[in-house]
Design an enzyme around this catalytic site. Structure first.
Site, short mmCIF file in Angstrom:
data_model
loop_
_atom_site.label_atom_id
_atom_site.label_comp_id
_atom_site.label_asym_id
_atom_site.label_seq_id
_atom_site.Cartn_x
_atom_site.Cartn_y
_atom_site.Cartn_z
CG ASP A 157 -1.92 1.09 1.45
OD1 ASP A 157 -2.41 1.59 0.11
OD2 ASP A 157 -2.23 1.54 2.32
CG ASP A 159 -1.92 7.46 1.56
OD1 ASP A 159 -1.11 8.26 1.18
OD2 ASP A 159 -2.96 7.14 0.68
CG ASP A 442 -2.32 2.08 6.84
OD1 ASP A 442 -3.04 2.70 7.46
OD2 ASP A 442 -2.26 1.82 5.46
#
Length: 604
Positions: A157, A159, A442
């Site tokens: 990912d 961010d 995250d």
């Protein structure tokens, strides 16, 4: 004193307390489960004498060995041992306890306090400063066994995975959403007086939409007492019980669903949700303190939409792109990770919900203008988690200016940028399947859950909060308080059979001290909600999901630099409640122990 010696001494003290906490490691020279006699010597006799003092009041009649004998129960002595008398009338199989001490207590009250003082003395004397200092925030922790030599493809990912952001971003998100709430939704201007509170909320909390309550829930769907807030004020435990029908339990049908969104309760799993929780608390607090009638359901929806507008209107992207040095952290570490993986022949791909222009500028800042050369596939605006479940939405290719192309996608080529799509086409076009793929993200729900449960990929969770939490756990104050809390709990568990009035009063005093210790250890992480990983004694709901949806977890992507790419991650085997703790890789504090990684490279 070595940790092994500390472990041996406290194990002997706490062994009889039950299996609620893993005991300390035993010395290789002292094995309380051995059925054969050990040799004796000067040092051994000294240890045996100490054992008599620490074990004595825990042992039934006839179990205290003489100073000249080994404390281990030998096979030949088992045959000579007389039958133990039973306990109180009507209670079978309970052996009467005798308490050995240099000064025999005159009554049960003296007995209990003598046991208390002996245990506390051992805890304070035998736990050295920094007993939990083996924890390292650069460690990768394993929920499942993972062999990196079997991983050929690494996915990411963007961010809070490839790009780590500073806390200054939360303040801007809060301030802008607060303005939307006032100007667009016509909320009272007085809300503007509330500034962002950086340390109010923590990730993983639940929010009761109808009651307007922010709270922390454990792995068994129980609310942790003392962690329920209405606005900025705590709600008493008595009121919580009234609000939830006399129980702390949140029924499954009301709790958050697979993606953290239930009909009545939502879990805030995203790091971006911290300013949203703070704005919810602030808005509730304003209406309550000013005695203004409002609907908590409307408030929840309006705040959620205001936070969403910050992202949809691109404010966050604009802030970060205007000041990359201020908002992006550890870019050089991301660059080092990508270089290392590619140099070892690994294939890389990126799947993110962020737009290409934003990702491109951030990656150029961290890695350089040729960042796309590292990735075999780049997918932006993927619309996760729907990307993992949608079978219809096709891939679109972007040209060099970021404009959409119209041709049908028949392959995913290196150097190209793709938008939208779905995982099923991704698997068909790449052939990347199963445990040879390791994906980092995250968000446990949007990034990892579907990949692990439905597609068998390996998953790695990025948990930035680990750095702060391991710093707290590594302090001598925390280790001492938690060790005494566990020892006191064991003492109460063993001595609760004393039903005399004066003994009950003492146990009530100990219970009060136990509650104070719980609050003290909780407040070391966060005064309102404590650790994101634990309630008083159980894992949090967040921890449960973390263990369920991630094979490994770490504070940041740079933790990979501490490990060889053939490294095997082994999860710690900890005893179940019904198992004897025959393996000793934990201290009685319950802190997970890991190697200090001294032989590995450190980049911070």
């Amino acid at each position: 004193m070595s940790l092994k010696a500390v472990g041996a001494a406290l194990t002997r003290t706490l062994w009889t307390r039950g299996s609620s906490t893993p005991p300390l490691p035993r010395s290789s020279k002292v094995n309380g489960l051995s059925s054969t006699c050990s040799g004796s010597g000067g040092d051994q006799q000294g240890r045996e004498k100490a054992e008599q003092q620490s074990w004595g009041s825990d042992r039934p009649d006839g179990d205290v060995p003489p100073a000249s004998e080994s404390p281990h129960r030998c096979a030949n002595r088992e045959k000579k041992r007389t039958k133990e008398p039973v306990g109180a009338p009507g209670v079978t199989g309970v052996r009467r306890r005798s308490y050995t001490s240099t000064a025999a207590p005159a009554d049960h009250r003296s007995t209990l306090w003598a046991r208390y003082n002996d245990t506390k003395r051992l805890v304070h004397d035998l736990i050295p400063p920094g007993a939990c200092n083996l924890l390292n925030s650069s460690t990768i922790y394993a929920n499942n066994e993972v062999n990196l030599s079997e991983v050929d493809i690494y996915g990411f990912d963007y961010d809070y995975t490839l790009a780590q952001y500073s806390n200054a971003l939360n303040t801007l998100i809060y301030n802008t959403a607060r303005s939307f709430l006032i100007e667009h939704f016509k909320y009272p201007e007085g809300i503007r007086k509330y500034d962002y509170i950086p340390n109010f909320a923590v990730r993983g909390l639940h929010y009761d939409i109808q009651k307007g309550l922010l709270m922390k829930i454990d792995a068994f769907h129980y609310i942790q007492p003392g962690t329920v807030y209405r606005g900025l004020s705590p709600v008493s435990d008595e009121e919580v019980l009234q609000l939830f029908g006399g129980t702390y339990h949140i029924p499954l049908q009301q709790d958050s669903g697979f993606y953290g969104k239930g009909p009545k309760v939502k879990q805030f799993m995203d790091i971006f949700s911290i300013p949203e929780m703070t704005l919810l608390a602030v808005a509730n607090d304003f209406f309550i303190t000013n005695d203004i009638e409002y609907d908590p359901v409307h408030l929840f929806k309006d705040v959620s939409e205001a936070i969403g507008m910050v992202h949809l209107k691109g404010y966050m992207y604009k802030w970060i792109m205007q000041d990359l040095d201020k908002f992006i952290l550890r870019g050089e570490e991301t660059d080092a990770v990508l270089h290392r993986l590619v140099s070892h022949g690994k294939k890389l791909f990126l799947i993110t919900n962020s737009p290409f222009s934003f990702v491109d500028k951030g990656m150029r800042h961290m890695v350089g203008k040729d960042w796309r050369d590292f990735f075999d596939v780049v997918i932006v605006q993927a619309d996760k988690p729907h990307f993992f479940t949608d079978c219809i939405k096709p891939f679109r290719r972007l040209d060099g200016n970021g404009d959409l192309r119209w041709e049908k996608i028949k392959s995913l080529d290196k150097g190209q940028i793709y938008k939208q799509g779905n995982l099923f086409d991704f698997l068909r076009l790449t052939g990347w399947r199963g445990s040879k793929v390791l994906y980092f993200g995250d968000h446990l729900y949007s990034d990892l859950a579907d990949l692990m449960l439905r597609h068998g990929w390996r998953t790695a969770a990025i948990v930035p909060e680990l750095e702060q939490e391991t710093r707290v756990v590594s302090t001598s104050r925390y280790s001492l308080n938690l060790t005494w809390l566990q020892a006191l709990t064991g003492l109460m568990e063993r001595l609760q059979t004393h039903q005399e009035p004066e003994c009950k009063q003492i146990l009530q005093e100990w219970q009060k001290e136990r509650e104070e210790l719980r609050v003290m250890t909780k407040n070391m992480f966060n005064p309102q909600f404590g650790s994101i990983f634990r309630t008083c004694h159980n894992p949090t709901y967040f921890s449960r999901r973390l263990c369920r949806f991630s094979d490994v977890y770490m504070a940041s992507l740079s933790c990979l630099l501490n490990y060889d790419l053939t490294y095997i991650f082994y999860p710690r085997r900890t005893p179940l409640q019904h198992e004897a703790p025959l393996w000793m890789d934990q201290l009685c504090t319950g802190c997970r122990k890991t190697p200090f990684l001294e032989e590995m490279s450190h980049i911070r």
